[in-house]
Each structure stands twice: as C-alpha cells, then as structure tokens.
Design an enzyme around this catalytic site. Structure first.
Site, PDB file in Angstrom:
ATOM      1  N   LEU A  86      -7.456 -21.633  -0.879  1.00  0.00           N
ATOM      2  CA  LEU A  86      -6.440 -22.587  -1.332  1.00  0.00           C
ATOM      3  C   LEU A  86      -5.937 -23.388  -0.151  1.00  0.00           C
ATOM      4  O   LEU A  86      -5.693 -24.584  -0.244  1.00  0.00           O
ATOM      5  CB  LEU A  86      -5.234 -21.803  -1.873  1.00  0.00           C
ATOM      6  CG  LEU A  86      -5.001 -21.623  -3.347  1.00  0.00           C
ATOM      7  CD1 LEU A  86      -3.685 -20.913  -3.559  1.00  0.00           C
ATOM      8  CD2 LEU A  86      -5.008 -22.969  -4.048  1.00  0.00           C
TER       9      LEU A  86
ATOM     10  N   HIS B 287      -4.541   1.268   1.026  1.00  0.00           N
ATOM     11  CA  HIS B 287      -3.397   1.623   0.169  1.00  0.00           C
ATOM     12  C   HIS B 287      -3.825   2.097  -1.220  1.00  0.00           C
ATOM     13  O   HIS B 287      -2.978   2.504  -2.016  1.00  0.00           O
ATOM     14  CB  HIS B 287      -2.405   0.468   0.124  1.00  0.00           C
ATOM     15  CG  HIS B 287      -1.760   0.250   1.463  1.00  0.00           C
ATOM     16  ND1 HIS B 287      -0.838   1.141   1.995  1.00  0.00           N
ATOM     17  CD2 HIS B 287      -1.968  -0.693   2.415  1.00  0.00           C
ATOM     18  CE1 HIS B 287      -0.484   0.733   3.205  1.00  0.00           C
ATOM     19  NE2 HIS B 287      -1.157  -0.374   3.488  1.00  0.00           N
TER      20      HIS B 287
ATOM     21  N   TYR C 201       0.465  -3.160  -4.999  1.00  0.00           N
ATOM     22  CA  TYR C 201      -0.639  -3.766  -4.237  1.00  0.00           C
ATOM     23  C   TYR C 201      -1.850  -2.811  -4.217  1.00  0.00           C
ATOM     24  O   TYR C 201      -2.984  -3.215  -4.511  1.00  0.00           O
ATOM     25  CB  TYR C 201      -0.162  -4.072  -2.816  1.00  0.00           C
ATOM     26  CG  TYR C 201      -1.258  -4.395  -1.835  1.00  0.00           C
ATOM     27  CD1 TYR C 201      -1.909  -5.624  -1.870  1.00  0.00           C
ATOM     28  CD2 TYR C 201      -1.649  -3.463  -0.864  1.00  0.00           C
ATOM     29  CE1 TYR C 201      -2.927  -5.916  -0.967  1.00  0.00           C
ATOM     30  CE2 TYR C 201      -2.652  -3.752   0.042  1.00  0.00           C
ATOM     31  CZ  TYR C 201      -3.290  -4.977  -0.015  1.00  0.00           C
ATOM     32  OH  TYR C 201      -4.301  -5.259   0.882  1.00  0.00           O
TER      33      TYR C 201
END
Ligand code: NAD
Length: 269
Positions: A32, A114, A137
């Site tokens: 982006l 994680h 997340y």
C-alpha cells in the site's frame, strides 16, 4: 522463478528486496505504501491493497512464488480486532485465494512466534505443537497457518509458514536475546523456502542462533537453514537492566501475554 512480495515497503520487505536483488527472473514488489526507491532491472513495483481480492488476483498473474509479509506486525493497543480483521485476516485469505486463482504454486507466509506465546519459558517447543496464541494478533497468524494447511492439502500449493521471532537490527530487551532474528538470517531463511526443490507444507521458526531460544526447528533440518547471528552477543547491554516483569517472564510471548491479562497463570500448564 517469478516472485511477488507483499509488504515489500515494510521493514522485512526492504531487507528482503536488497538481500534477493538480482537473484530471480522477476521480483514484483507490492505494498500500500510507496516503495523506498523505484524499480530496478528485474523488479516491478505494484501498489495495491490486500483487502481487494480482484487487485490481488491481478497482481499474482504469472507469479511462481508469493512471499506474504503485508499486514499489521503487532498487537494494536486499541481497537485491535477492527485493525487486524481487514489486514491480517481478510488480507491473508485474499492472498492465498488470489494465488490459487492465478496458479501460484508456492506461498511463504510470514507467521509469528506469537502463535505459541502462551507456552511456558521452561518448555522448548517444536514446529508440531498446538497453537497457544498470546493475542488477537497471534490468533490471526494461527488462522493464516490454517489457511496454509488448507491450500496445501486441498489445492496442492506448497506452503511454508515462518514463525518469525523478533526482527530487529539488534535485540532490544532481555526477551529478545532469545527471540531475535537478524536481517541476514531472515533473508537466508526466506531464500531457502523460495529455492527448496519441493515441499507440501511446513512450519519453521525464524530465529537466530540464540543460546536461550524457546523454539527448535527439529524435523526441518532438510531446509538447510543455518542461522549465523547470535542474540547472546548483545547480552552485556542488558546486564544492568531489571529482570522482566513476573508474568512477562513466565511465557514465550512476554509483554503480549501480559497485555490485558486477567486470567490465572496457575491454570496455564
Ligand atoms: N518484525 C517482526 O519482528 C515480525 C515478527 C513476527 C512476524 N512478523 C510478520 O512479518 C510481516 C512483516 O513485518 P514487518 O516488520 O516488515 O512489518 P511492517 O509494518 O514494517 O511492514 C508491513 C507492510 O505491510 C503493508 N501493509 C499493511 N496493510 C496492508 C494492506 N492492507 N495492503 C497492502 N499492504 C499493506 C504496510 O504498508 C507495510 O509496508 C508481518 O506480517 C508481521 O506480522 C514480523
């Protein structure tokens, strides 16, 4: 080999671009955000939003291997779900599905340590353990790994899931002495996944050769990943630092486990 890298303007993407420069027929650099510099020979810079499936499908045309880095790389402090849903859930699905529709054969997914953050520090985990995410997340990355398994089994795509540790110029705290992964080792790991002759699906930890690591790549030796950097070289920097907070020091995920915690640590075996 024609590569497409999402998140190519980000911190890992920029290092990867430099590390792989000139080694493949094409690197299509997508993000982006604008690229830090314009396309060189053998490169294309394409801007699109991974939440747009049609744009993602068009970008994947003619590509052999996607390295999917784009997304939010941490647990947002506020409105975590609202932020993670488009980028890390919808965007991740879009990149797998766009790859399938465009005939991409290999997909390398930037997962995260994680995914296994609620394992206890004294337990070293391998790549087969059940997920124990420490955050939304981390749970989103579990979803990405599950998509990887699905697209490998159902659609015959070769999928590698990289549980990346702490990608930094150097460890920034005591925990990162164990979780750090250097730029050099990260490039080596991704390059080995791109170049490996053939595979179906695997998970690998993206971690340097740190003495106190929480993770082992036992069973994935065939990949040939041999990290050369070592977090322990930076241990002196933290010698006078206070020890980690009790809860943070209990689990692999450190601060991610402690953020918003109102559970009972004694129930977490
Ligand atoms: N940096 C780490 O220590 C670390 C650790 C574990 C996993 N990871 C994972 O590795 C990947 C890359 O991490 P990073 O540190 O380079 O992050 P970064 O934030 O520096 O780069 C991510 C890039 O993704 C782009 N992006 C975000 N949303 C997008 C969208 N909707 N469409 C297109 N592009 C979009 C951003 O513009 C940015 O350039 C992430 O998926 C992250 O979760 C990173």
């Amino acid at each position: 080999m024609k590569l497409l890298i999402t998140g190519a303007s980000g911190s890992i993407g920029r290092v990867l671009r430099d590390g792989l420069a000139g080694q493949y027929e094409l690197m299509r650099l997508t993000d982006l955000a604008p690229p830090p510099r314009s396309a060189a020979r053998g490169e294309e810079c394409v801007g699109f939003d991974i939440t747009d499936l049609d744009a993602a499908t068009a970008a994947c045309a003619g590509i052999d291997c996607v390295v999917h880095l784009a997304g939010i790389p941490l647990e947002p402090k506020e409105n975590a779900w609202e932020q993670l849903l488009p980028a890390n859930i919808v965007g991740c699905y879009n990149m797998f599905e766009a790859s399938r529709r465009s005939g991409v054969r290999r997909f390398i997914f930037a997962s995260s340590n994680h995914v296994v953050g609620f394992y206890r520090r004294e337990v070293i985990v391998d790549t087969d353990v059940l997920p124990r995410p420490d955050s939304l997340y981390g749970a989103g990355k579990v979803f990405g790994e599950a998509l990887g398994r699905l697209y490998a089994d159902k659609h015959g795509m070769s999928v590698a899931c990289l549980r990346i540790g702490s990608f930094r110029p150097a460890p920034e705290d005591r925990r990162q002495l164990a979780t750090w992964v250097s730029a050099e080792d990260t490039v080596q790991l991704i390059k080995r996944c791109i170049d490996a002759p053939s595979f179906h699906f695997f998970v690998v930890y993206g971690v340097s050769n740190n003495e106190g690591t929480f993770w082992t790549n036992r069973g994935v030796e065939w990949l040939g990943y041999e990290p050369h950097s070592c977090g322990d070289d930076y241990a002196e920097r933290f010698a006078s630092h206070p020890p980690e907070d009790a809860l943070e020091g209990m689990f692999h995920g450190g601060g991610y486990c402690a953020q918003g915690f109102d559970g009972d640590p004694s129930l977490i075996d």
